[in-house]
Design an enzyme around this catalytic site. Structure first.
Site, PDB file in Angstrom:
ATOM      1  N   HIS A   1     163.169  -5.078  56.767  1.00  0.00           N
ATOM      2  CA  HIS A   1     164.481  -5.710  56.622  1.00  0.00           C
ATOM      3  C   HIS A   1     165.524  -4.625  56.338  1.00  0.00           C
ATOM      4  CE1 HIS A   1     161.925  -9.226  54.770  1.00  0.00           C
ATOM      5  NE2 HIS A   1     161.768  -9.150  56.081  1.00  0.00           N
TER       6      HIS A   1
ATOM      7  N   SER B   1     151.788 -13.219  55.880  1.00  0.00           N
ATOM      8  CA  SER B   1     151.994 -14.472  56.620  1.00  0.00           C
ATOM      9  C   SER B   1     152.758 -14.226  57.922  1.00  0.00           C
ATOM     10  CB  SER B   1     152.745 -15.478  55.744  1.00  0.00           C
ATOM     11  OG  SER B   1     153.972 -14.909  55.347  1.00  0.00           O
ATOM     12  N   GLU B   2     153.304 -13.017  58.092  1.00  0.00           N
ATOM     13  CA  GLU B   2     153.996 -12.678  59.352  1.00  0.00           C
ATOM     14  C   GLU B   2     153.039 -12.091  60.396  1.00  0.00           C
ATOM     15  OE1 GLU B   2     156.578 -13.960  59.726  1.00  0.00           O
ATOM     16  OE2 GLU B   2     158.016 -13.723  58.094  1.00  0.00           O
TER      17      GLU B   2
ATOM     18  N   GLY C   1     158.039  -6.741  54.277  1.00  0.00           N
ATOM     19  CA  GLY C   1     157.669  -5.872  55.391  1.00  0.00           C
ATOM     20  C   GLY C   1     156.174  -5.877  55.657  1.00  0.00           C
ATOM     21  N   ASN C   2     155.815  -5.491  56.864  1.00  0.00           N
ATOM     22  CA  ASN C   2     154.396  -5.380  57.203  1.00  0.00           C
ATOM     23  C   ASN C   2     154.213  -4.449  58.402  1.00  0.00           C
ATOM     24  OD1 ASN C   2     155.093  -7.753  59.109  1.00  0.00           O
ATOM     25  ND2 ASN C   2     155.207  -8.652  57.058  1.00  0.00           N
TER      26      ASN C   2
HETATM   27 ZN   LIG Z   1     160.300 -10.319  57.156  1.00  0.00          ZN
END
Ligand SMILES: [Zn+2]
Length: 283
Positions: free
Chosen positions: A99, A77-78, A31-32
């Site tokens: 998620h 990285s997202e 997550g971010n």
């Molecule tokens: Zn993700």
């Protein structure tokens, strides 16, 4: 030196991450979250840290190209997916990615949350389509999100998770909660074998309520895209059948029950809906 606005954002991101983790929307370091910190910078969560146990000093400041400006850690990285959303939505100040298991289950099954079922979800999020699968951490994911994000505040990501955006960190987080809650209710209704839909006429009333209460939505509600003729890029396309009643019995659910039980019992409303549906299919 951090400003009060920056301190507030750091605290909100910590709180949204804590809630996201405690509700099981993320596992491990998944997550971010990010937020605009003015015209040239963003503040975002660090990679390789559980989002349930962050502290304000862990955040990373980056520019709109994704280049780190300050912070001891590195961004997720997202991050390119977040940048893509900010580029396409000048009205958005925060992005949340997680998620959540039930919503992600729908994303894995390839079933979008686009049925008009709950009035509150219709007015706040409209429809929740699925962005096509893209390999995480590549340019594919931002490209998949680009297609739908102009018209939607919440998307499922095929075989991956969900992403939401809004004016503040907490409202973007609340949209994630709404998506997961909606997925849970949809799953229960489908397990019970029926999912009555809100009629097209009632959805139009709900569109009016949006206007009356000034509910910010990036695109209008459009009903019944089952034939694929309405563009989800411009519209929040909802499955909402035409009916004089506000709720339309789930005809497909009735037929499924009939085939398993060998017997079918209908209320008057269900029977008329079944006939109306048959007539519609003839014309
Ligand atoms: Zn993700």
């Amino acid at each position: 030196m951090s400003t009060r606005v920056e301190e507030q954002l750091r605290a909100e991101i910590v709180e949204a991450g804590r809630r996201m983790y405690s509700r099981g929307y993320v596992a491990s370091n998944d997550g971010n979250i990010s937020a605009r910190l003015g015209d040239s910078r963003l503040i975002t969560t660090p990679k390789s840290v559980s989002k349930g146990f962050m502290t304000p000093d862990m955040m990373v400041i980056v520019d709109y190209e994704g280049k780190k400006v300050s912070g001891d850690r590195d961004p997720s990285s997202e991050l390119p997916m977040h940048l893509e959303i900010y580029r396409n939505r000048p009205d958005v100040n925060a992005v949340v990615h997680a998620h959540p298991p039930l919503a992600t289950g729908f994303a894995v099954a390839g079933i979008p949350l686009t049925r008009a079922v709950l009035a509150e979800v219709v007015t706040t999020l409209g429809s929740i389509p699925i962005a096509e699968y893209g390999t995480p951490s590549t340019a594919e994911l931002p490209a998949a999100v680009r297609k739908y994000i102009k018209a939607h505040d919440g998307l499922l990501l095929a075989n991956h998770g969900a992403v939401t955006c809004c004016r503040t960190v907490m409202t973007a987080y609340y949209k994630m909660e709404t998506i997961e809650h909606f997925a849970k209710i949809s799953l229960v209704a489908r397990l019970l074998g029926r999912e009555h839909l809100i009629s097209r006429e009632e959805v139009e009333r709900l569109q009016g309520i949006r206007g009356m209460y000034g509910i910010a939505a990036p695109a209008p509600l459009c009903t019944d895209g089952s034939d694929g003729s309405i563009d989800q890029v411009l519209c929040q396309v909802l499955e909402a059948p035409e009916s004089r009643d506000r709720l339309v019995p789930d005809v497909s659910g009735l037929l499924r029950r009939a085939s398993t039980d060998g017997e079918i019992r209908l209320t008057y409303g269900e029977l008329t809906a079944l006939i109306a549906d048959a007539v519609r299919n003839l014309t």
